[in-house]
Write a protein that holds these residues in place. Sequence first.
Motif, PDB file in Angstrom:
ATOM      1  N   LEU A  18       0.730  -1.156   0.102  1.00  0.00           N
ATOM      2  CA  LEU A  18      -0.119  -0.042  -0.014  1.00  0.00           C
ATOM      3  C   LEU A  18       0.894   1.349  -0.030  1.00  0.00           C
ATOM      4  O   LEU A  18       0.628   2.132  -0.828  1.00  0.00           O
ATOM      5  CB  LEU A  18      -0.941   0.064   1.268  1.00  0.00           C
ATOM      6  N   ALA A  19       1.993   1.351   0.524  1.00  0.00           N
ATOM      7  CA  ALA A  19       2.688   2.350   0.791  1.00  0.00           C
ATOM      8  C   ALA A  19       3.468   2.869  -0.595  1.00  0.00           C
ATOM      9  O   ALA A  19       3.333   4.077  -0.930  1.00  0.00           O
ATOM     10  CB  ALA A  19       4.037   2.195   1.521  1.00  0.00           C
ATOM     11  N   PHE A  20       3.532   1.545  -1.414  1.00  0.00           N
ATOM     12  CA  PHE A  20       4.085   2.148  -2.823  1.00  0.00           C
ATOM     13  C   PHE A  20       2.998   2.538  -3.698  1.00  0.00           C
ATOM     14  O   PHE A  20       3.061   3.522  -4.345  1.00  0.00           O
ATOM     15  CB  PHE A  20       4.436   0.582  -3.413  1.00  0.00           C
ATOM     16  N   LEU A  21       1.908   1.872  -3.572  1.00  0.00           N
ATOM     17  CA  LEU A  21       0.725   2.209  -4.211  1.00  0.00           C
ATOM     18  C   LEU A  21       0.373   3.554  -4.075  1.00  0.00           C
ATOM     19  O   LEU A  21       0.042   4.549  -4.931  1.00  0.00           O
ATOM     20  CB  LEU A  21      -0.359   1.297  -4.028  1.00  0.00           C
ATOM     21  N   LEU A  22       0.028   3.740  -2.849  1.00  0.00           N
ATOM     22  CA  LEU A  22      -0.183   5.232  -2.761  1.00  0.00           C
ATOM     23  C   LEU A  22       0.754   6.409  -2.795  1.00  0.00           C
ATOM     24  O   LEU A  22       0.253   7.369  -3.293  1.00  0.00           O
ATOM     25  CB  LEU A  22      -0.620   5.291  -0.881  1.00  0.00           C
ATOM     26  N   GLU A  23       2.125   5.958  -2.587  1.00  0.00           N
ATOM     27  CA  GLU A  23       3.240   7.034  -3.044  1.00  0.00           C
ATOM     28  C   GLU A  23       3.149   7.310  -4.512  1.00  0.00           C
ATOM     29  O   GLU A  23       3.041   8.541  -5.132  1.00  0.00           O
ATOM     30  CB  GLU A  23       4.481   6.675  -2.699  1.00  0.00           C
ATOM     31  N   VAL A  24       2.853   6.338  -5.558  1.00  0.00           N
ATOM     32  CA  VAL A  24       2.752   6.453  -6.874  1.00  0.00           C
ATOM     33  C   VAL A  24       1.502   7.326  -7.403  1.00  0.00           C
ATOM     34  O   VAL A  24       1.704   7.969  -8.215  1.00  0.00           O
ATOM     35  CB  VAL A  24       2.594   4.817  -7.355  1.00  0.00           C
ATOM     36  N   ASN A  25       0.410   7.241  -6.595  1.00  0.00           N
ATOM     37  CA  ASN A  25      -0.680   7.924  -6.801  1.00  0.00           C
ATOM     38  C   ASN A  25      -0.727   9.303  -6.105  1.00  0.00           C
ATOM     39  O   ASN A  25      -1.756  10.030  -6.014  1.00  0.00           O
ATOM     40  CB  ASN A  25      -1.863   7.233  -6.345  1.00  0.00           C
ATOM     41  N   GLY A  26       0.465   9.491  -5.451  1.00  0.00           N
ATOM     42  CA  GLY A  26       0.824  10.965  -4.854  1.00  0.00           C
ATOM     43  C   GLY A  26      -0.284  11.379  -3.606  1.00  0.00           C
ATOM     44  O   GLY A  26      -0.720  12.395  -3.129  1.00  0.00           O
ATOM     45  N   ILE A  27      -0.547  10.111  -2.592  1.00  0.00           N
ATOM     46  CA  ILE A  27      -1.289  10.253  -1.689  1.00  0.00           C
ATOM     47  C   ILE A  27      -0.331  10.057  -0.543  1.00  0.00           C
ATOM     48  O   ILE A  27       0.517   9.126  -0.294  1.00  0.00           O
ATOM     49  CB  ILE A  27      -2.400   8.976  -1.539  1.00  0.00           C
TER      50      ILE A  27
END
Length: 199
Positions: A18-27
Amino acid sequence: MAERLHVIDDDDGLREALAFLLEVNGIDARFYESGDAFLAALPVEEGCLLTDVRMPGLTGLELVRELKARGLEMPVVVMTGHGDVPLAVEAMKAGVVDFIEKPFGDDVLIDAIRAAFERLNDRSEPEESRLAAQARLAPLSRRERDVLAGVVEGKLNKVIAYDLEISPRTVEIYRANLMSKTGARNVAELMRIALAAGL
């Protein structure tokens, strides 16, 4: 999004993904391994909450209720690997924004989080929300409303069918009509509409 997403899950691997996914999406996100750890970190930055349901210590729904008891109104997205209608009903009645089942697609999760942030930033009056929800339910027939009432109560299709003296297959057809006529993407959104409308 300037606000922060607070993510609570006891699974280390999922938190990393989730950390990776959220970072990629600017969250911007902060992570906690349990509901108790999140409560210990209070007060936190304003934002939204993404929490698992089943965790050691406080469950996700117990955490939502505890935050409400403390007067903290944060939009919450609940994720679970053990989704069922009664659990979704319980989550919606507790006030969560969305209820998503694992495994979920990245786009499903990001859409749910964005909806939570929209709720955080939405300053419209509760009366406006109620009227909008009622307008979405207006096209429903009397029988469709009866089926919706059963869904809101967390009843299974066969129980709704028994109560209304119709077949379970007919209940399935009415449920499909409910989704189509209200524009709800899933049961969680249908529950949100119904509860906002005062059902």
